[in-house]
Write an enzyme that holds these catalytic residues in place. Structure first.
Site, mmCIF file in Angstrom:
data_model
loop_
_atom_site.group_PDB
_atom_site.id
_atom_site.type_symbol
_atom_site.label_atom_id
_atom_site.label_comp_id
_atom_site.label_asym_id
_atom_site.label_seq_id
_atom_site.Cartn_x
_atom_site.Cartn_y
_atom_site.Cartn_z
ATOM 1 N N TYR A 285 0.922 -1.048 -0.099
ATOM 2 C CA TYR A 285 -0.204 0.329 0.073
ATOM 3 C C TYR A 285 0.990 1.463 -0.162
ATOM 4 C CZ TYR A 285 -3.642 3.326 1.325
ATOM 5 O OH TYR A 285 -4.760 4.312 0.757
ATOM 6 N N TYR A 335 -6.383 4.988 -7.443
ATOM 7 C CA TYR A 335 -6.050 4.571 -5.529
ATOM 8 C C TYR A 335 -7.479 4.713 -5.510
ATOM 9 C CZ TYR A 335 -6.369 5.959 -0.980
ATOM 10 O OH TYR A 335 -6.414 6.278 -0.006
#
Length: 380
Positions: A285, A335
């Protein structure tokens, strides 16, 4: 034990863009239907559902719209970027133990709409845990991560040129990925160093995209994979929250540079036959580029303070020791709170990725280092 008892047999994605016209509900339905089609599973077979607690597409809306039958398990996981592996892992547990048979997990977001940006609002008074940091100027997640990165740079003599390797490597991956939002936009070191400063030492290119889209995955028990797409097995799963951690900031623990990722990692590797030295690639991440460095150390791919040298020496490139975020990640592909990291892991293990890693048979996927989080080990 959960080990290898479930498998991902379908993935689905919408188009990714800075702004899409469809609603979050419509995008979610498109991605889930695409994942079910990929798996060859009729919607009526789905009986387990998982999503984020920030998701604006309730389970009943999805189930009714897509034609699901009786649903026996549904869950939501908190902490935004820390949730993707938790959603997948919890649905996998329900399927593995027989509560349900076919699970879908999804994330749908329209970050291109300013009203959907969680951090854009202003509270008249702060009464929750933010009262310990917001009055001191830590107003956004980027500000909080910037503080830890400045400390990391001080302790380990790290330069911005080394940190730039994260953004440059992921942009290079995105330039070879037609689905990436940044597919046609190259990035040089000069571009990076001259980029607008967002929260010192983090510039524009250290921050994730603001984008629209949806992603979904389908999983079944391993005994039921024969009639489906090439399976990718969920080998190990853990969530983690260290003592004193709260949402985003971890300044109250014994060492703010040792976040909940260390808790998650220790429990993950305890369960796994596949260890860090065996992992062929990782999807980590990356709402902000320092998270890559922190996780490389937390998950045991290098020692404390060694991650900057690891990436600067080409360690996260396609031919490196550990290719990382091979679709471009949140910095350069899209995203969606890290859900694209899971679909990229599946593509790599199927041998279908745009930046295919040779002999990719195992992959770590790790979620947000700065929040309570989770991780999975996937294998072919």
């Amino acid at each position: 034990m959960l080990k290898d008892q479930t498998a991902i047999v379908g993935i689905g994605e919408t188009r990714f863009a800075k702004r899409l016209e469809d609603t979050e509900w419509a995008l979610a339905c498109q991605a889930i239907k695409a994942a079910l089609d990929d798996a060859g599973i009729d919607p009526s077979e789905v009986d387990a559902m998982g999503c984020f607690n920030q998701e604006t597409t309730p389970e009943f809306d999805i189930a009714r719209s897509l034609g699901f039958g009786d649903v026996h398990f549904f869950n939501q996981v908190a902490h935004g970027g820390g949730a993707a592996c938790g959603v997948l892992g919890q649905v996998a547990m329900a399927v593995a133990c027989g509560v349900a048979n076919v699970g879908v997990v999804w994330r749908s977001r329209k970050r291109g709409d300013p009203s959907k940006r969680q951090w854009a609002g202003v509270q008249p008074r702060i009464a929750d845990h933010w009262k310990w940091s917001r009055p001191h100027g830590l107003l956004r997640p980027v500000d909080e991560v910037a503080v830890t990165m400045r400390r990391y740079m001080h302790e380990f003599n790290v330069t911005r040129e080394q940190l730039a390797t994260v953004a440059l490597s992921q942009r290079a991956y995105a330039n070879n990925n037609p689905k990436a939002i940044m597919a046609d936009k190259t990035l040089s070191l000069d571009d990076y160093l001259s980029g607008r400063m967002i929260s010192d030492p983090l510039c524009l290119y250290d921050n994730c995209l603001e984008s629209d889209g949806a992603i979904a995955l389908v999983l079944v028990r391993s005994t039921d994979v024969d009639r489906h797409q090439q399976p990718v097995y969920l080998h190990a799963f853990s969530q983690g929250m260290s003592p004193q951690h709260q949402l985003m900031t971890d300044y109250h623990g014994h060492n703010p540079l040792q976040s909940s990722s260390w808790t998650t990692a220790a429990n993950l590797w305890r369960q796994s036959d596949i260890q860090p030295s065996d992992i062929k690639l990782a999807q980590i991440y990356d709402a902000f580029s320092p998270m890559i460095l922190y996780c490389l150390e937390a998950y045991g791919f290098c020692g404390r303070g060694e991650a900057a040298d690891f990436i600067a020496d080409g360690g996260m490139s396609q031919q490196g020791r550990l290719p990382v975020n091979t679709s471009g990640g949140s910095l350069s592909e899209v995203y969606l709170h890290g859900m694209n990291l899971l679909t990229e892991a599946v593509r790599q293990l199927r041998g279908e990725a745009a930046n295919q890693v040779a002999a990719a048979d195992s992959c770590l996927v790790a979620t947000c280092d700065s929040t309570p989080n989770g991780a999975v080990v996937l294998r072919r």
